[in-house]
Design an enzyme around this catalytic site. Structure first.
Site, PDB file in Angstrom:
ATOM      1  CE  LYS A   1      -3.697   4.577   2.388  1.00  0.00           C
ATOM      2  NZ  LYS A   1      -4.380   3.333   3.088  1.00  0.00           N
TER       3      LYS A   1
ATOM      4  CD  GLU B   1       2.844   1.620  -2.358  1.00  0.00           C
ATOM      5  OE1 GLU B   1       3.786   1.762  -2.966  1.00  0.00           O
ATOM      6  OE2 GLU B   1       2.631   1.137  -1.393  1.00  0.00           O
TER       7      GLU B   1
ATOM      8  CB  SER C   1      -7.724   6.308   9.430  1.00  0.00           C
ATOM      9  OG  SER C   1      -8.125   4.821   9.349  1.00  0.00           O
TER      10      SER C   1
HETATM   11  C1  LIG Z   1      -4.478   2.190   4.178  1.00  0.00           C
HETATM   12  C2  LIG Z   1      -5.060   2.574   5.459  1.00  0.00           C
HETATM   13  C3  LIG Z   1      -4.509   1.789   6.672  1.00  0.00           C
HETATM   14  C4  LIG Z   1      -3.557   2.177   6.741  1.00  0.00           C
HETATM   15  O1  LIG Z   1      -2.500   2.643   6.407  1.00  0.00           O
HETATM   16  P1  LIG Z   1      -1.621   3.633   7.552  1.00  0.00           P
HETATM   17  O2  LIG Z   1      -0.436   3.800   7.237  1.00  0.00           O
HETATM   18  O3  LIG Z   1      -1.027   2.924   9.140  1.00  0.00           O
HETATM   19  O4  LIG Z   1      -2.845   4.389   7.869  1.00  0.00           O
HETATM   20  C5  LIG Z   1      -5.934   2.599   8.046  1.00  0.00           C
HETATM   21  N1  LIG Z   1      -6.900   3.479   7.222  1.00  0.00           N
HETATM   22  C6  LIG Z   1      -7.075   3.271   6.220  1.00  0.00           C
HETATM   23  C7  LIG Z   1      -8.942   4.443   6.352  1.00  0.00           C
HETATM   24  C8  LIG Z   1      -6.572   3.093   4.882  1.00  0.00           C
HETATM   25  O5  LIG Z   1      -7.390   3.587   3.511  1.00  0.00           O
END
Ligand SMILES: *Cc1c(COP(=O)(O)O)cnc(C)c1O
Length: 409
Positions: A103, A125, A392
């Protein structure tokens, strides 16, 4: 776990999308009240102008390196590979970034853009709190006033993240409408933006919403795939056979996929939240149970009833628990370039536990959906094949929930 099969023939240049009104084929666009059209056009203009300025690029790269911690490692997960007994598994370590997830790439880029536009106040948000934390951290670093909208139900579930945002100087405003979760928080943030747009920038947290947001968010995350492509060529001497990522709004997924879109031999797979089962109200797999519609500014696949009322959604991971998917994903699904599957709550929790015990890495529960698919797919492929999973985010925020669901070890 299921994944669709489609034939792929891509004659379109990914760099040429979206068009100037934000369309990815028939998806995306700017479905907003008239009062928002001018701010959106101004933002689009400012964004293009910034991207043409080499100084902006230098500043962006500087902060990505010095503050966010890029580049992140592409890690050969040897024990996980052995555990699955198939393809070599590499993990892109976005969990090692500052604030714990991908993020920050987007929050950082948009904060720099806001500064350039002369804005003094940032709003955002947040669902689970990851985007709120990334935004609050950027605002502290750059001296912006910061307001984060968050559903009251999410505030209750993510108490620690609320306090963390407040520590960074953000005002967290609870939203009590509807399901009291992410969708309602987006509505409130939009309302604030319309009212205060002269000095306020709205940093949306995923590749969602009206143009130019899906494009901007994608572009700020493209660094994930650019690094990954370079790193796998260095480490393995060739491109991977497949790249997989979880899909909430779709920002981490489009971020890692984009650099591979033109490599037809690389299969790309997005993994949605299958929840308890694919039955209305029990999941968040838009491509498995949704239909075409418009939500919060964009035309895309949405979980809704026959009257267009938005369905309730469920996922063990708050970050995947949203009724719409980013419009660019809808386009590449139609074209057969990106495949989509889903992992259920139970499958994600099992993958969460496996990655902890086999590799010593605690992933976010969102991420664990992508890992579940990556592991299953690795078992189907041979040892001379390569699959990359996008890690992620890290799972510190989810340890308590995992303890509750998984119980005593
Ligand atoms: C917010 C989040 C997601 C989902 O959001 P995307 O916009 O689909 O990437 C996935 N993994 C993590 C660790 C997140 O914080």
């Amino acid at each position: 776990m299921e994944s669709s099969e489609q034939n792929c023939e891509l004659e379109i240049d990914p760099e040429a999308l979206p068009d100037e009104r934000g369309h990815f084929g028939s998806y995306g666009g700017m479905y907003v009240p008239e009062t928002l059209m001018t701010p959106l056009f101004e933002l689009t203009e400012a964004y293009h102008e910034a991207r043409r300025d080499p100084e902006f690029e230098v500043e962006l790269q500087h902060h990505l390196r010095e503050f966010a911690g890029r580049p992140t490692n592409l890690y050969l997960a040897e024990r996980l590979t052995e555990h699955c007994g198939g393809a070599q598994i590499y993990l892109k370590r976005e969990d090692l970034l500052h604030t714990g997830a991908h993020k920050i790439n987007n929050a950082l880029g948009q904060a720099l853009l806001a500064k350039r536009m002369g804005k003094t106040r940032i709003i955002a948000e947040t669902g689970a709190g990851q985007h709120g934390i990334a935004t609050a951290a950027m605002c502290a670093k750059m001296g912006f006033d910061c307001v984060i909208y968050m559903g009251e139900e999410d505030m209750r579930r993510q108490e620690l993240n609320v306090y963390r945002m407040r520590l960074c100087g953000a005002e967290v405003r609870g939203v009590s409408a509807g399901q009291k979760t992410l969708k309602e928080a987006v509505n409130e943030a939009m309302r604030d933006w319309v009212t205060n747009v002269r000095h306020t920038h709205y940093i949306i947290g995923s590749a969602l919403g009206a143009h130019p947001f899906p494009m901007m968010v994608r572009d700020f995350h493209r660094v994930i795939g650019e690094e990954t492509r370079r790193q796998i060529l260095e480490k393995a001497g060739r491109l991977p056979d497949e790249v997989a990522a979880c899909v909430g709004g779709g920002s981490n997924a489009i971020g890692i996929f984009f650099a591979f879109l033109k490599d037809a031999q690389v299969r790309l797979t997005g993994v949605e939240a299958g929840g308890r089962e694919i039955k209305s109200g029990h999941h968040a797999a838009r491509f498995a149970g949704g239909r075409l519609g418009v939500l919060q500014g964009a035309k895309t696949w949405i979980l809704q009833n026959e009257d267009g009322q938005i369905d309730l959604t469920h996922s063990v991971s708050a970050g995947l628990d949203y009724a719409a998917v980013g419009p660019e994903h809808a386009y590449y699904k139609e074209k057969g370039r990106i495949h989509f599957g889903y992992a259920t709550d139970a499958e994600a929790l099992e993958a969460f536990r496996d990655l902890c015990s086999v590799e010593g890495i605690v992933p976010a529960l969102e991420t664990a959906h992508g890992i579940a698919y990556t592991m299953q797919r690795a078992r189907e492929l041979g040892p001379d094949q390569i699959i990359i999973g996008n890690l992620s985010g890290r799972g510190d925020k989810d340890v308590q929930e995992a303890a509750r669901v998984l119980g005593d070890l």
